[in-house]
Design a protein around this motif. Structure first.
Motif, short mmCIF file in Angstrom:
data_model
loop_
_atom_site.label_atom_id
_atom_site.label_comp_id
_atom_site.label_asym_id
_atom_site.label_seq_id
_atom_site.Cartn_x
_atom_site.Cartn_y
_atom_site.Cartn_z
N GLN A 48 32.52 55.40 52.28
CA GLN A 48 31.74 55.29 51.05
C GLN A 48 32.72 54.81 49.98
O GLN A 48 33.61 55.55 49.57
N ILE A 49 32.57 53.57 49.59
CA ILE A 49 33.49 52.95 48.65
C ILE A 49 33.20 53.46 47.24
O ILE A 49 32.05 53.54 46.81
N ASP A 50 34.26 53.78 46.52
CA ASP A 50 34.14 54.15 45.11
C ASP A 50 33.66 52.90 44.36
O ASP A 50 34.31 51.86 44.42
N PRO A 51 32.53 52.99 43.65
CA PRO A 51 32.03 51.80 42.94
C PRO A 51 33.07 51.17 42.00
O PRO A 51 33.07 49.95 41.83
N ARG A 105 35.10 48.63 44.03
CA ARG A 105 34.36 47.66 44.85
C ARG A 105 35.02 46.29 44.91
O ARG A 105 35.02 45.63 45.95
N ASN A 145 28.15 49.77 48.81
CA ASN A 145 29.35 50.60 48.82
C ASN A 145 29.47 51.44 50.09
O ASN A 145 30.43 52.19 50.25
#
Length: 100
Positions: free
Chosen positions: A10-13, A16, A49
């Motif tokens: 889960q990518i930190d916005p 991105r 994300n």
């Protein structure tokens, strides 16, 4: 026995824009590790994300050696810089026989 490894990120916005280069940088070593037969990165259609790294390994032992190396200072990656939560890894090596 071959195995499939799924690494869910889960990518930190806020990260991105830098995430693709850090993921690519990390996966160079994965692709070059003995026994890696292929790797791809998939992005969730509903959440850009949410990323799934799909790895194919010749043997479970090959992946185990690679995973152990990733716990060393030499094998550490920068993924922790871009994720919003700890990655989730699952290893799939058993199969169910299917009839023709």
């Amino acid at each position: 026995m071959t195995c499939l490894v799924l690494l869910e990120l889960q990518i930190d916005p806020a990260q991105r824009d830098t995430a693709p280069s850090i993921i690519d940088e990390t996966l160079v070593a994965t692709r070059n590790w003995p026994g890696n037969e292929g790797i791809e990165v998939r992005v969730d259609d509903d959440d850009p994300n949410h990323v799934m790294i799909v790895e194919q390994w010749a043997r479970t032992e090959d992946h185990a050696a690679y995973a152990q190396w990733r716990t060393t200072p030499e094998g550490a990656s920068r993924l922790r810089e871009i994720v919003a939560a700890p990655p989730v890894k699952t290893v799939w090596s058993s199969t169910l026989p299917l009839r023709d």
